[in-house]
Design a protein around this motif. Structure first.
Motif, PDB file in Angstrom:
ATOM      1  N   LEU A   1      11.050   8.018  -2.840  1.00 48.10           N
ATOM      2  CA  LEU A   1      11.396   6.912  -3.551  1.00 48.10           C
ATOM      3  C   LEU A   1      10.567   5.687  -3.263  1.00 48.10           C
ATOM      4  O   LEU A   1       9.803   5.046  -3.920  1.00 48.10           O
ATOM      5  N   PHE A   2      10.681   5.428  -1.989  1.00 49.99           N
ATOM      6  CA  PHE A   2       9.543   4.235  -1.423  1.00 49.99           C
ATOM      7  C   PHE A   2       8.206   4.489  -1.626  1.00 49.99           C
ATOM      8  O   PHE A   2       7.598   3.539  -2.250  1.00 49.99           O
ATOM      9  N   ALA A   3       7.554   5.543  -1.891  1.00 50.91           N
ATOM     10  CA  ALA A   3       6.262   5.903  -1.979  1.00 50.91           C
ATOM     11  C   ALA A   3       6.009   5.544  -3.528  1.00 50.91           C
ATOM     12  O   ALA A   3       5.195   4.913  -3.705  1.00 50.91           O
ATOM     13  N   SER A   4       6.943   5.902  -4.303  1.00 51.54           N
ATOM     14  CA  SER A   4       6.818   5.795  -5.728  1.00 51.54           C
ATOM     15  C   SER A   4       7.069   4.304  -6.260  1.00 51.54           C
ATOM     16  O   SER A   4       6.574   3.735  -7.040  1.00 51.54           O
ATOM     17  N   LEU A   5       8.099   3.759  -5.381  1.00 53.14           N
ATOM     18  CA  LEU A   5       8.330   2.143  -5.794  1.00 53.14           C
ATOM     19  C   LEU A   5       6.978   1.566  -5.459  1.00 53.14           C
ATOM     20  O   LEU A   5       6.588   0.853  -6.258  1.00 53.14           O
ATOM     21  N   MET A   6       6.344   1.806  -4.296  1.00 51.23           N
ATOM     22  CA  MET A   6       5.176   1.004  -3.789  1.00 51.23           C
ATOM     23  C   MET A   6       4.128   1.178  -4.861  1.00 51.23           C
ATOM     24  O   MET A   6       3.291   0.405  -5.308  1.00 51.23           O
ATOM     25  N   THR A   7       4.032   2.671  -5.249  1.00 50.58           N
ATOM     26  CA  THR A   7       2.827   2.832  -6.192  1.00 50.58           C
ATOM     27  C   THR A   7       2.968   2.232  -7.466  1.00 50.58           C
ATOM     28  O   THR A   7       2.010   1.514  -7.926  1.00 50.58           O
ATOM     29  N   CYS A   8       4.241   2.265  -8.122  1.00 46.99           N
ATOM     30  CA  CYS A   8       4.427   1.601  -9.407  1.00 46.99           C
ATOM     31  C   CYS A   8       4.428   0.003  -9.408  1.00 46.99           C
ATOM     32  O   CYS A   8       3.774  -0.495 -10.264  1.00 46.99           O
ATOM     33  N   TYR A   9       4.973  -0.719  -8.216  1.00 45.86           N
ATOM     34  CA  TYR A   9       4.943  -2.117  -8.171  1.00 45.86           C
ATOM     35  C   TYR A   9       3.562  -2.496  -8.096  1.00 45.86           C
ATOM     36  O   TYR A   9       3.202  -3.453  -8.516  1.00 45.86           O
ATOM     37  N   TYR A  10       2.790  -1.629  -7.214  1.00 49.40           N
ATOM     38  CA  TYR A  10       1.300  -2.272  -6.869  1.00 49.40           C
ATOM     39  C   TYR A  10       0.680  -2.148  -8.245  1.00 49.40           C
ATOM     40  O   TYR A  10      -0.213  -3.141  -8.432  1.00 49.40           O
ATOM     41  N   GLN A  11       0.598  -1.109  -9.035  1.00 51.72           N
ATOM     42  CA  GLN A  11       0.116  -1.225 -10.158  1.00 51.72           C
ATOM     43  C   GLN A  11       0.492  -2.149 -11.105  1.00 51.72           C
ATOM     44  O   GLN A  11      -0.383  -2.824 -11.586  1.00 51.72           O
ATOM     45  N   PHE A  12       1.747  -2.499 -11.200  1.00 57.66           N
ATOM     46  CA  PHE A  12       2.268  -3.666 -11.999  1.00 57.66           C
ATOM     47  C   PHE A  12       1.708  -4.858 -11.625  1.00 57.66           C
ATOM     48  O   PHE A  12       1.146  -5.644 -12.497  1.00 57.66           O
ATOM     49  N   PHE A  13       1.757  -5.196 -10.329  1.00 62.28           N
ATOM     50  CA  PHE A  13       1.220  -6.356  -9.771  1.00 62.28           C
ATOM     51  C   PHE A  13      -0.269  -6.759  -9.770  1.00 62.28           C
ATOM     52  O   PHE A  13      -0.723  -7.693  -9.890  1.00 62.28           O
ATOM     53  N   TRP A  14      -0.852  -5.494  -9.783  1.00 62.50           N
ATOM     54  CA  TRP A  14      -2.221  -5.398  -9.955  1.00 62.50           C
ATOM     55  C   TRP A  14      -2.635  -5.988 -11.275  1.00 62.50           C
ATOM     56  O   TRP A  14      -3.615  -7.039 -11.355  1.00 62.50           O
ATOM     57  N   ARG A  15      -2.095  -5.335 -12.297  1.00 62.51           N
ATOM     58  CA  ARG A  15      -2.288  -6.048 -13.717  1.00 62.51           C
ATOM     59  C   ARG A  15      -1.783  -7.628 -13.950  1.00 62.51           C
ATOM     60  O   ARG A  15      -2.649  -8.233 -14.516  1.00 62.51           O
ATOM     61  N   GLU A  16      -0.871  -8.059 -13.165  1.00 61.24           N
ATOM     62  CA  GLU A  16      -0.425  -9.366 -13.238  1.00 61.24           C
ATOM     63  C   GLU A  16      -1.462 -10.134 -12.450  1.00 61.24           C
ATOM     64  O   GLU A  16      -1.737 -11.207 -13.129  1.00 61.24           O
ATOM     65  N   GLU A  17      -2.099  -9.785 -11.357  1.00 60.32           N
ATOM     66  CA  GLU A  17      -3.066 -10.507 -10.634  1.00 60.32           C
ATOM     67  C   GLU A  17      -4.241 -10.585 -11.292  1.00 60.32           C
ATOM     68  O   GLU A  17      -4.960 -11.318 -11.492  1.00 60.32           O
ATOM     69  N   TYR A  18      -5.005  -9.356 -11.793  1.00 58.59           N
ATOM     70  CA  TYR A  18      -6.277  -9.248 -12.348  1.00 58.59           C
ATOM     71  C   TYR A  18      -6.340  -9.234 -13.955  1.00 58.59           C
ATOM     72  O   TYR A  18      -7.485  -9.469 -14.419  1.00 58.59           O
ATOM     73  N   GLY A  19      -5.294  -8.666 -14.455  1.00 58.80           N
ATOM     74  CA  GLY A  19      -5.401  -8.695 -16.135  1.00 58.80           C
ATOM     75  C   GLY A  19      -6.861  -8.034 -16.428  1.00 58.80           C
ATOM     76  O   GLY A  19      -6.949  -6.810 -15.927  1.00 58.80           O
ATOM     77  N   GLU A  20      -7.544  -8.315 -17.232  1.00 55.50           N
ATOM     78  CA  GLU A  20      -8.850  -7.835 -17.621  1.00 55.50           C
ATOM     79  C   GLU A  20      -9.783  -8.262 -16.536  1.00 55.50           C
ATOM     80  O   GLU A  20     -10.870  -7.226 -16.946  1.00 55.50           O
ATOM     81  N   GLU A  21      -9.777  -8.820 -15.586  1.00 56.86           N
ATOM     82  CA  GLU A  21     -10.770  -8.865 -14.723  1.00 56.86           C
ATOM     83  C   GLU A  21     -11.367  -7.691 -13.802  1.00 56.86           C
ATOM     84  O   GLU A  21     -12.323  -7.490 -13.842  1.00 56.86           O
TER      85      GLU A  21
END
Ligand code: ATP
Ligand code: ATP
Ligand code: MG
Ligand code: MG
Length: 270
Positions: free
Chosen positions: A99-119
């Motif tokens: 659970l924790f590994a997949s939470l981290m994995t999916c939130y990381y990707q989510f916030f990556w997109r928030e942070e970088y967008g198309e960059e």
């Protein structure tokens, strides 16, 4: 589901229930982030935006799980302290780790997109993924030592990386030359190289880089610190309600030597 003649295969499953009445620490760590950070051209030695992505993911996890009392992270890892009385998934180790590994994995990707967008778009051959492990500890001293261990690790790595990358960037050394230069040096040597050869006072580096990030749950004053053993279901519910109202506070401080910081948060010990 109705019984079928296939159902016997279920008996092959084994479950590890983490020891009751012990603190659980779950640590997640990015897989192959050395390469990952090269592929996405992280700033070296520390990419602050990448660290913030880790922090936001960890913060989100903590806000969702009232059992998580404290989080500590640096580089591509985060450790979460689950309270002694935690009954999440009946303390089943595989459930918790995955659970924790997949939470981290999916939130990381989510916030990556928030942070970088198309960059910086994530590409399918270089996706961030995390592994997870759980360890139980019998006393709060172990918990203090555990987080000290991680913070020392952060310090050692960061001092090394800061010196290494300054040699590469400011002195134009190749990575091999920089590695050679640092071979056999102790902390004091690295501080000295940074200061006299590279014009950098390590003390002035950002606290988040030197100390990592600590998230801790802080409660209204009336949160009683009691063991849950022997409490009625109603009393447990009331405590759970209070836990859900916790604020998550961020620090970048020395948690190794600061006893008063720990002493001011007795609920962590439960
Ligand atoms: P493993 O899969 O075994 O964990 P790994 O390559 O992820 O392998 P780690 O020991 O976890 O190895 O180290 C993570 C590496 O990721 C660091 O050494 C560093 O090179 C890089 N890294 C992680 N976060 C950052 C960041 N914010 N800025 C720069 N580099 C980073
Ligand atoms: P747990 O967290 O314990 O796994 P769960 O709700 O995920 O709880 P599962 O036994 O894994 O329970 O069952 C998954 C449920 O998700 C199914 O019972 C079904 O209701 C729903 N589900 C999964 N995939 C689909 C799908 N493609 N279409 C419709 N419903 C689905
Ligand atoms: Mg890693
Ligand atoms: Mg790591």
């Amino acid at each position: 589901m109705a019984n079928s003649r296939f159902e016997y295969v279920k008996q092959f499953e084994r479950e590890n229930y983490l020891l009751p009445d012990t603190y659980i620490i779950i640590r997640v760590d990015g897989k192959g982030f050395h390469k990952f950070s090269q592929h996405y051209q992280f700033e070296k030695p520390n990419d602050a935006r990448a660290l913030q992505i880790m922090n936001r993911a960890a913060h989100k996890i903590m806000s969702q799980y009232s059992d998580v009392m404290l989080g500590y992270g640096d580089s591509d890892e985060y450790s979460f302290l689950l309270r002694r009385g935690c009954e999440l998934y009946e303390r089943r180790e595989m459930k918790l780790c995955t659970l924790f590994a997949s939470l981290m994995t999916c939130y990381y990707q989510f916030f990556w997109r928030e942070e970088y967008g198309e960059e910086k778009r994530l590409d399918e051959d270089h996706l961030p993924v995390f592994d997870g492990r759980a360890v139980v500890y019998p006393t709060f001293n172990h918990i203090r030592d555990y987080f000290s261990w991680r913070q020392v690790d952060c310090h050692i790595n960061n001092l090394y990386n800061t010196t290494f990358w300054n040699l590469v960037i400011k002195k134009g050394m190749t990575p091999q030359e920089a590695e050679q230069r640092l071979m056999g040096t102790v902390a004091a040597d690295k501080n000295e190289i940074l200061f006299s050869e590279l014009g950098t006072n390590y003390n002035n580096e950002p606290e988040m880089f030197k100390k990592g990030t600590i998230y801790v749950k802080e409660y209204e004053e009336d949160y009683q610190v009691v063991s849950e053993i022997g409490l009625t279901p109603r009393q447990k519910q009331r405590l759970e309600k209070k836990r859900k109202k916790a604020k998550i506070v961020q620090y970048h401080i020395d948690i190794i030597n600061d006893n008063s910081w720990w002493d001011s948060k007795p609920w962590l010990m439960e």
